[in-house]
Design an enzyme around this catalytic site. Structure first.
Site, PDB file in Angstrom:
ATOM      1  N   SER A 284       0.848  -1.194   0.000  1.00 26.22           N
ATOM      2  CA  SER A 284       0.000   0.000   0.000  1.00 26.22           C
ATOM      3  C   SER A 284       0.882   1.242   0.000  1.00 26.22           C
ATOM      4  CB  SER A 284      -0.881   0.013   1.246  1.00 26.22           C
ATOM      5  OG  SER A 284      -0.077   0.314   2.367  1.00 26.22           O
ATOM      6  N   LYS A 285       0.249   2.395  -0.241  1.00 27.10           N
ATOM      7  CA  LYS A 285       1.046   3.620  -0.219  1.00 27.10           C
ATOM      8  C   LYS A 285       1.577   3.900   1.193  1.00 27.10           C
ATOM      9  CE  LYS A 285      -2.965   6.712  -0.139  1.00 27.10           C
ATOM     10  NZ  LYS A 285      -3.597   7.835  -0.800  1.00 27.10           N
ATOM     11  N   ARG A 286       0.819   3.432   2.188  1.00 19.18           N
ATOM     12  CA  ARG A 286       1.292   3.617   3.573  1.00 19.18           C
ATOM     13  C   ARG A 286       2.597   2.857   3.815  1.00 19.18           C
ATOM     14  NH1 ARG A 286      -0.758   7.823   4.213  1.00 19.18           N
ATOM     15  NH2 ARG A 286      -2.971   7.982   3.837  1.00 19.18           N
ATOM     16  N   ASP A 287       2.758   1.724   3.121  1.00 15.12           N
ATOM     17  CA  ASP A 287       3.999   0.950   3.299  1.00 15.12           C
ATOM     18  C   ASP A 287       5.203   1.778   2.880  1.00 15.12           C
ATOM     19  OD1 ASP A 287       2.784  -1.387   4.239  1.00 15.12           O
ATOM     20  OD2 ASP A 287       2.255  -1.967   2.197  1.00 15.12           O
ATOM     21  N   GLY A 288       5.006   2.601   1.854  1.00 21.56           N
ATOM     22  CA  GLY A 288       6.091   3.467   1.407  1.00 21.56           C
ATOM     23  C   GLY A 288       6.551   4.352   2.544  1.00 21.56           C
TER      24      GLY A 288
END
Ligand code: GLU
Length: 510
Positions: free
Chosen positions: A264-268
């Protein structure tokens, strides 16, 4: 077969995730492989999720990656407009066809009414209320009232939607090119909304109508759309377009680096790694992201990395140019299971691409960055600098961040090593070495090496006594490129100056 035509159909709801770039890439590769056409279509019918700037971002991302659409909003083509919001009038006629054929109906239940039913069902223990064949004849729609009553309601301004009338008790089978036969039991499918009161179609309707009108032959998209494909096949049937229905290929998910769930973008943010091609600005820092480009990636490395994230060539080869990818690509070699996003592998690809570049090409590429930092930026110097550094960097920025001392005085010395290696009693000898360097007529790395070797012999010192000292004096660090080449590039005057300054610092720090 018809002329192959594929499309990348993103919704402009924010920055394009790297998974979207991979979808675009696989579409592009298939189009080029089959000598077909790669279409960019912007699916912007959901006004509530529209984000200004997202379309421009998508286009800039594709262009940075070198995936230039043959047709699209800014590229022209015979099948436009390529923005669905500009095709609103087209969809109305197609919805009318479905209404006329009995494949669709008007539904007048308001959102509140449906919510109340959902809650009542929930209280009875039915968790998954769906607007479908089992309940549609108990609800407020054109199937349960006269034509006149329905028309009167529409005329009165009562909110309505048009829904697909999914047939009961059937099995719809989709032959997915990656997954094989996927069966959908129609009793599991709800009567999807196709058109809303404001005349805007939903994704499902617009997507099918446009794929048909744009003569799309292959739909290559993310796995999350597989569950919608049963509805899509029913729509093709409803319109009588089954003969020309595109082939479907649903790509495996891109998984988090630990393999646990979708990236997910949060993982980035969480892992401090880019998961978007380009940076995305936002007033809200939560929504701002750094991209692969700004991290210092070469787009060709990103493309190579993404190509192998879910596809394999069946050989040991890992480095592929775009042309080689086109040549080797086939949908059959795309895996079914999720592909783990391995950032170390992405870095490895970037290192290979940087190393593999010609020094002159690198120098020209880095020149603007050098100028930005007000660094020396003449091509011959940058070319040699690139030659010395390119084996040692991961990102483009590393050239200047790690190799700053080619352009500025040393900021910090590796004092831990200095303390081990600097012997104040050898200062006089080291000064002799420095002075002998000033005598060299040609300040080449061969001549410097010779001078250092003859000094070591006469002073009875070993490489380990002298080279670390020279290296740290010149660059501050033990990690730089070949010492004598580095000295040659910096030039006699600069080296003599650096040695004097550093020896003073070393004396004060032991
Ligand atoms: N608009 C959809 C998306 O944002 C397209 C899905 C499809 O390719 O059918 O991904």
């Amino acid at each position: 077969m018809n002329q192959p035509r594929v499309r990348f159909a993103p919704s402009p709801t924010g920055a394009l995730h790297i998974g979207g770039v991979r979808t675009a890439l696989y579409n592009y590769l298939l189009a080029k492989k089959l000598k077909g056409t790669f279409v960019l279509r912007i699916e912007d019918t959901d006004q509530t999720r529209y984000v200004p700037g997202a379309e421009a971002y998508i286009q800039a991302s594709l262009e940075w990656c070198g995936l230039i659409p043959d047709e699209g909003p800014s590229y022209g083509g015979a099948f436009g407009p390529y923005r669905q919001s500009e095709r609103k009038d087209i969809y109305a006629g197609y919805v009318q066809q479905l209404l006329d054929k009995g494949w669709a109906y008007y539904a007048f239940d308001t959102a509140e009414e449906l919510e109340a039913i959902r809650e009542a069902e929930h209280a009875k223990g039915n968790q998954g209320f769906k607007y479908d064949a089992t309940v549609r004849l108990q609800l407020k729609n054109s199937l349960t009232m006269s034509k006149e009553a329905a028309e009167a309601l529409i005329a009165s301004g009562h909110p309505w939607t048009v829904r697909l009338k999914v047939p009961a008790d059937e099995v719809v089978v989709v032959e997915d090119l990656i997954r094989g036969a996927v069966a959908f039991q129609t009793n599991e499918l709800d009567d999807k909304v196709l058109l809303k009161s404001d005349g805007m179609p939903t994704y499902h309707l617009a997507n099918i109508v446009d794929d048909h009108l744009m003569k799309i032959t292959h739909v290559i998209r993310g796995e999350e759309w597989l569950s919608s494909t049963g509805h899509h096949v029913l729509l093709y049937r409803a319109f009588g377009w089954e003969e020309t229905m595109p082939a479907f290929a649903h790509l495996p998910l891109i998984l988090k680096p630990d393999g646990k769930g979708k990236l997910s973008k949060r993982d980035g943010k969480r892992l401090g790694i880019p998961v978007f091609p380009l940076s995305w600005e936002s007033d809200n820092p939560e929504d701002a992201f750094v991209g692969f480009k700004e991290t210092g990636f070469d787009p060709a490395a990103v493309i190579n990395f993404l190509a192998l994230l879910g596809w394999n060539s069946g050989t040991e080869q890992e480095i592929f140019s775009l042309d080689e990818l086109i040549d080797a690509f086939s949908l059959e070699k795309i895996g079914k299971s999720g592909a783990r996003f391995d950032f170390d592998k992405a870095k490895w690809f970037n290192e290979q691409y940087i190393k593999g570049k010609d020094n002159a090409v690198l120098a020209a590429q880095l020149m603007p960055l050098a100028k930005e930092r007000s660094y020396r930026a003449d091509l011959p110097f940058l070319e040699q600098f690139c030659g010395l550094m390119k084996e040692r960097v991961t990102f483009y920025q590393d050239f200047f961040e790690e190799g700053y001392y080619f352009f500025e005085d040393v900021h910090t010395y590796d004092l831990a090593t200095v303390q081990k290696k600097w012997k104040p009693e050898r200062r006089a000898a080291m000064d002799v070495l420095r002075d002998s360097l000033t005598q060299l007529p040609d300040f080449t790395h061969e001549a410097i090496k010779k001078a250092v070797e003859s000094f070591m012999e006469s002073a009875q010192l070993k490489f380990g006594d002298v080279l670390p000292i020279l290296r740290i004096a010149v660059s501050g660090t033990m990690k730089g490129p070949a010492i004598f080449e580095m000295m040659e590039l910096l030039g006699k005057e600069e080296i003599v100056k650096r040695l004097s300054a550093a020896f003073d610092v070393f004396d004060q720090n032991v």
